[in-house]
Design a protein around this motif. Structure first.
Motif, PDB file in Angstrom:
ATOM      1  N   VAL A 100       1.010  -1.078  -0.092  1.00  0.00           N
ATOM      2  CA  VAL A 100       0.051  -0.107  -0.054  1.00  0.00           C
ATOM      3  C   VAL A 100       0.900   1.226   0.031  1.00  0.00           C
ATOM      4  O   VAL A 100       0.635   2.260  -0.562  1.00  0.00           O
ATOM      5  CB  VAL A 100      -1.067  -0.161   1.274  1.00  0.00           C
ATOM      6  CG1 VAL A 100      -1.757   1.170   1.353  1.00  0.00           C
ATOM      7  CG2 VAL A 100      -1.761  -1.349   1.085  1.00  0.00           C
ATOM      8  N   GLY A 101       2.041   1.179   0.434  1.00  0.00           N
ATOM      9  CA  GLY A 101       2.865   2.581   0.781  1.00  0.00           C
ATOM     10  C   GLY A 101       3.374   2.776  -0.714  1.00  0.00           C
ATOM     11  O   GLY A 101       3.674   4.242  -0.591  1.00  0.00           O
ATOM     12  N   LYS A 102       3.566   1.824  -1.482  1.00  0.00           N
ATOM     13  CA  LYS A 102       4.416   2.284  -2.676  1.00  0.00           C
ATOM     14  C   LYS A 102       3.548   2.795  -3.781  1.00  0.00           C
ATOM     15  O   LYS A 102       3.607   3.266  -4.689  1.00  0.00           O
ATOM     16  CB  LYS A 102       5.111   1.231  -3.176  1.00  0.00           C
ATOM     17  CG  LYS A 102       6.409   0.982  -2.436  1.00  0.00           C
ATOM     18  CD  LYS A 102       7.283   1.887  -3.142  1.00  0.00           C
ATOM     19  CE  LYS A 102       8.757   1.399  -2.752  1.00  0.00           C
ATOM     20  NZ  LYS A 102      10.003   2.209  -3.166  1.00  0.00           N
ATOM     21  N   LEU A 103       2.204   2.618  -3.486  1.00  0.00           N
ATOM     22  CA  LEU A 103       1.048   2.929  -4.657  1.00  0.00           C
ATOM     23  C   LEU A 103       1.220   4.246  -4.980  1.00  0.00           C
ATOM     24  O   LEU A 103       0.914   4.616  -6.175  1.00  0.00           O
ATOM     25  CB  LEU A 103      -0.202   2.428  -4.252  1.00  0.00           C
ATOM     26  CG  LEU A 103      -0.423   0.802  -4.804  1.00  0.00           C
ATOM     27  CD1 LEU A 103      -1.902   0.417  -4.198  1.00  0.00           C
ATOM     28  CD2 LEU A 103       0.028   0.165  -5.866  1.00  0.00           C
ATOM     29  N   PRO A 104       1.374   5.401  -4.176  1.00  0.00           N
ATOM     30  CA  PRO A 104       1.214   6.767  -4.650  1.00  0.00           C
ATOM     31  C   PRO A 104       2.377   7.121  -5.300  1.00  0.00           C
ATOM     32  O   PRO A 104       2.288   7.872  -6.302  1.00  0.00           O
ATOM     33  CB  PRO A 104       1.012   7.457  -3.047  1.00  0.00           C
ATOM     34  CG  PRO A 104       0.308   6.433  -2.058  1.00  0.00           C
ATOM     35  CD  PRO A 104       0.889   5.190  -2.632  1.00  0.00           C
ATOM     36  N   GLU A 105       3.427   6.705  -4.876  1.00  0.00           N
ATOM     37  CA  GLU A 105       4.681   6.857  -5.675  1.00  0.00           C
ATOM     38  C   GLU A 105       4.712   6.392  -7.050  1.00  0.00           C
ATOM     39  O   GLU A 105       5.123   6.962  -8.093  1.00  0.00           O
ATOM     40  CB  GLU A 105       5.825   6.266  -4.910  1.00  0.00           C
ATOM     41  CG  GLU A 105       7.366   6.626  -5.528  1.00  0.00           C
ATOM     42  CD  GLU A 105       8.323   6.092  -4.689  1.00  0.00           C
ATOM     43  OE1 GLU A 105       9.375   5.854  -5.274  1.00  0.00           O
ATOM     44  OE2 GLU A 105       8.125   5.689  -3.396  1.00  0.00           O
ATOM     45  N   ILE A 106       4.297   5.095  -7.252  1.00  0.00           N
ATOM     46  CA  ILE A 106       3.950   4.533  -8.527  1.00  0.00           C
ATOM     47  C   ILE A 106       2.953   5.232  -9.358  1.00  0.00           C
ATOM     48  O   ILE A 106       3.276   5.152 -10.533  1.00  0.00           O
ATOM     49  CB  ILE A 106       3.946   2.703  -8.306  1.00  0.00           C
ATOM     50  CG1 ILE A 106       4.850   2.012  -7.832  1.00  0.00           C
ATOM     51  CG2 ILE A 106       3.093   2.430  -9.589  1.00  0.00           C
ATOM     52  CD1 ILE A 106       4.366   0.739  -7.402  1.00  0.00           C
ATOM     53  N   GLY A 107       2.060   5.538  -8.947  1.00  0.00           N
ATOM     54  CA  GLY A 107       0.844   6.373  -9.536  1.00  0.00           C
ATOM     55  C   GLY A 107       1.546   7.836  -9.975  1.00  0.00           C
ATOM     56  O   GLY A 107       1.300   8.126 -11.140  1.00  0.00           O
ATOM     57  N   ALA A 108       2.311   8.365  -9.252  1.00  0.00           N
ATOM     58  CA  ALA A 108       2.872   9.635  -9.563  1.00  0.00           C
ATOM     59  C   ALA A 108       3.897   9.597 -10.601  1.00  0.00           C
ATOM     60  O   ALA A 108       3.978  10.464 -11.530  1.00  0.00           O
ATOM     61  CB  ALA A 108       3.461  10.492  -8.343  1.00  0.00           C
ATOM     62  N   ASN A 109       4.726   8.530 -10.653  1.00  0.00           N
ATOM     63  CA  ASN A 109       5.698   8.286 -11.791  1.00  0.00           C
ATOM     64  C   ASN A 109       5.045   7.859 -12.964  1.00  0.00           C
ATOM     65  O   ASN A 109       5.536   8.100 -13.936  1.00  0.00           O
ATOM     66  CB  ASN A 109       6.946   7.200 -11.052  1.00  0.00           C
ATOM     67  CG  ASN A 109       7.731   7.570  -9.742  1.00  0.00           C
ATOM     68  OD1 ASN A 109       8.015   8.778 -10.012  1.00  0.00           O
ATOM     69  ND2 ASN A 109       8.040   6.632  -9.295  1.00  0.00           N
ATOM     70  N   LEU A 110       4.039   6.932 -13.014  1.00  0.00           N
ATOM     71  CA  LEU A 110       3.238   6.690 -14.254  1.00  0.00           C
ATOM     72  C   LEU A 110       2.683   7.935 -14.772  1.00  0.00           C
ATOM     73  O   LEU A 110       2.708   7.915 -16.019  1.00  0.00           O
ATOM     74  CB  LEU A 110       2.303   5.599 -13.620  1.00  0.00           C
ATOM     75  CG  LEU A 110       1.630   5.002 -15.001  1.00  0.00           C
ATOM     76  CD1 LEU A 110       2.406   4.379 -15.701  1.00  0.00           C
ATOM     77  CD2 LEU A 110       0.452   4.181 -14.292  1.00  0.00           C
ATOM     78  N   GLY A 111       2.067   8.742 -14.002  1.00  0.00           N
ATOM     79  CA  GLY A 111       1.522   9.877 -14.564  1.00  0.00           C
ATOM     80  C   GLY A 111       2.719  10.853 -15.061  1.00  0.00           C
ATOM     81  O   GLY A 111       2.240  11.477 -16.257  1.00  0.00           O
ATOM     82  N   LYS A 112       3.805  11.049 -14.574  1.00  0.00           N
ATOM     83  CA  LYS A 112       4.778  11.795 -15.077  1.00  0.00           C
ATOM     84  C   LYS A 112       5.235  11.218 -16.352  1.00  0.00           C
ATOM     85  O   LYS A 112       5.651  11.966 -17.225  1.00  0.00           O
ATOM     86  CB  LYS A 112       6.084  11.847 -14.018  1.00  0.00           C
ATOM     87  CG  LYS A 112       5.918  12.758 -12.990  1.00  0.00           C
ATOM     88  CD  LYS A 112       6.921  12.930 -11.998  1.00  0.00           C
ATOM     89  CE  LYS A 112       6.508  13.589 -10.591  1.00  0.00           C
ATOM     90  NZ  LYS A 112       7.543  13.721  -9.788  1.00  0.00           N
ATOM     91  N   ALA A 113       5.322   9.744 -16.351  1.00  0.00           N
ATOM     92  CA  ALA A 113       6.044   9.127 -17.695  1.00  0.00           C
ATOM     93  C   ALA A 113       4.921   9.318 -18.820  1.00  0.00           C
ATOM     94  O   ALA A 113       5.233   9.698 -19.826  1.00  0.00           O
ATOM     95  CB  ALA A 113       6.100   7.761 -17.376  1.00  0.00           C
ATOM     96  N   ILE A 114       3.630   9.252 -18.550  1.00  0.00           N
ATOM     97  CA  ILE A 114       2.619   9.490 -19.428  1.00  0.00           C
ATOM     98  C   ILE A 114       2.381  11.031 -19.846  1.00  0.00           C
ATOM     99  O   ILE A 114       2.572  11.230 -21.270  1.00  0.00           O
ATOM    100  CB  ILE A 114       1.091   9.149 -18.978  1.00  0.00           C
ATOM    101  CG1 ILE A 114       1.026   7.666 -18.658  1.00  0.00           C
ATOM    102  CG2 ILE A 114      -0.006   9.401 -19.934  1.00  0.00           C
ATOM    103  CD1 ILE A 114      -0.352   7.180 -18.135  1.00  0.00           C
ATOM    104  N   LYS A 115       2.769  11.894 -19.209  1.00  0.00           N
ATOM    105  CA  LYS A 115       2.788  13.345 -19.546  1.00  0.00           C
ATOM    106  C   LYS A 115       3.974  13.647 -20.287  1.00  0.00           C
ATOM    107  O   LYS A 115       3.937  14.335 -21.449  1.00  0.00           O
ATOM    108  CB  LYS A 115       2.901  14.296 -18.143  1.00  0.00           C
ATOM    109  CG  LYS A 115       2.685  15.627 -18.323  1.00  0.00           C
ATOM    110  CD  LYS A 115       2.787  16.369 -17.150  1.00  0.00           C
ATOM    111  CE  LYS A 115       2.856  18.142 -17.348  1.00  0.00           C
ATOM    112  NZ  LYS A 115       2.930  18.573 -16.183  1.00  0.00           N
ATOM    113  N   GLY A 116       5.220  13.064 -20.029  1.00  0.00           N
ATOM    114  CA  GLY A 116       6.417  13.317 -20.719  1.00  0.00           C
ATOM    115  C   GLY A 116       6.172  12.721 -22.321  1.00  0.00           C
ATOM    116  O   GLY A 116       6.782  13.370 -23.079  1.00  0.00           O
ATOM    117  N   PHE A 117       5.501  11.435 -22.108  1.00  0.00           N
ATOM    118  CA  PHE A 117       5.607  10.898 -23.591  1.00  0.00           C
ATOM    119  C   PHE A 117       4.503  11.676 -24.285  1.00  0.00           C
ATOM    120  O   PHE A 117       5.005  11.883 -25.507  1.00  0.00           O
ATOM    121  CB  PHE A 117       4.758   9.378 -23.291  1.00  0.00           C
ATOM    122  CG  PHE A 117       4.363   8.631 -24.536  1.00  0.00           C
ATOM    123  CD1 PHE A 117       5.617   8.157 -25.153  1.00  0.00           C
ATOM    124  CD2 PHE A 117       3.225   8.634 -25.042  1.00  0.00           C
ATOM    125  CE1 PHE A 117       5.325   7.350 -26.390  1.00  0.00           C
ATOM    126  CE2 PHE A 117       2.961   7.859 -26.158  1.00  0.00           C
ATOM    127  CZ  PHE A 117       4.138   7.390 -26.983  1.00  0.00           C
TER     128      PHE A 117
END
Length: 61
Positions: A22-39
């Protein structure tokens, strides 16, 4: 949505929770969002450098 029903999405979410916790999910979501935005930004930036090379660069080769 890609032919996935609610039960399939729920099973995927449970598996992700078991793997990352549960602790890593916000970090993973934020990184995924940044990756999609960069793409998306990379796909929309279609700037091409068409400036000719300098004479110095041609002489070195």
């Amino acid at each position: 949505m890609f032919g996935l029903g609610m039960s399939e999405l729920l099973i995927i979410l449970v598996i992700v929770l078991l793997i990352f916790g549960v602790g890593k999910l916000p970090e993973i979501g934020a990184n995924l969002g940044k990756a999609i935005k960069g793409f998306k930004k990379g796909m929309s930036d279609t700037e091409i450098d068409v400036t000719p090379k300098k004479e110095e660069d041609k002489e070195k080769k």
